[in-house]
Scaffold this active site. Sequence first.
Site: not given
Ligand code: F6P
Length: 320
Positions: A11, A72, A103, A126, A128, A130, A172
């Site tokens: 992301g 991804r 990660d 990120t 997040d 995390d 998430r």
């Molecule tokens: O990991 C970052 C993040 O924004 C999370 O908070 C979220 O759940 C996820 O990516 C959403 O991913 P995507 O943009 O691939 O739907």
Amino acid sequence: MQRIALLTSGGDAPGMNACIRAVVRKAIYHGLEVIGIKRGFNGFMEADMGPMKLGSVADIVQRGGTILRTARSDQFLTSEGRAKAYENVKRFGIQGLIVIGGDGSFRGARSFNREYNLPVVGVPATIDNDIPGTEQTIGFDTAVNTAVEAINKIRDTATSHERAFIVEVMGRQSGFIALAAGLAGGAESILIPERPFNYDEICEKLLQGFRRGKLHSIIVVAEGASGGLEVGRKIKERTGFDTKVTILGHLQRGGSPSAADRILASRLGAGAVDLLIKGATKMMVGVVSGDIASINLDDALAQTRSIDLEMYSLAGILSF
Ligand code: F6P
């Protein structure tokens, strides 16, 4: 070491561009050549890459997103995919790789290092927050500020209408954004995946607040804790309140990075180049006690970053 490559993966996070700029300019400062790989590991496998110069990263420190774009990549999770990437390592003469991401991206980088021995350094980016081994990841500060700005606005409407608002923020598997934005935004309750929660308690607190004359109630929910809509429905059922749900979603990933994120990204990007120059083979750069630090990728990936429980209970105490 003469030539390194970099990519952004997973992301996007505000500050990735500032990090790209730091990597490119710090590497060139030390006499290295830099290859920019587009679209994360997909571009690595498909040879979508090219040289980056000082001017390639002009005027990006303030921009959200990533000029290298990101993805991804499922294919890179396979050994066939990584074998394709290795062909490009040989073809482009890449001697070290910097991966700016989370990660999942670091796991891909580590597999590649194990199979092909290419030195890799991860830079934690990120929203997040995390990732173990660093106190903060690139993008978190901006995302929290975006969420707090939204909560401030929602609070105006919540007060005017005497309503309960549920604000769902990203995360998430983690509640870092929810906790920080909930504390800074003065939320009545914060629901995160790391802590159990009880609807009866949440509703009782909400009712008590309104009985005491509170004009609004804001409940911040991390997406990984429960869907915001579900929380809104359950609270409405139990209290009869007109609950409104706002899902902030990808709003939190975009936008110009905060000064704190630009500074963090600049320091981490430069730190990653230093690590490669010093001969690191499989590391992540981070910030610990305010200083640039490094941790073996295996150790970083073996741990889970826990939320600050003291901060969580403080948010609870201050929200009555
Ligand atoms: O990991 C970052 C993040 O924004 C999370 O908070 C979220 O759940 C996820 O990516 C959403 O991913 P995507 O943009 O691939 O739907």
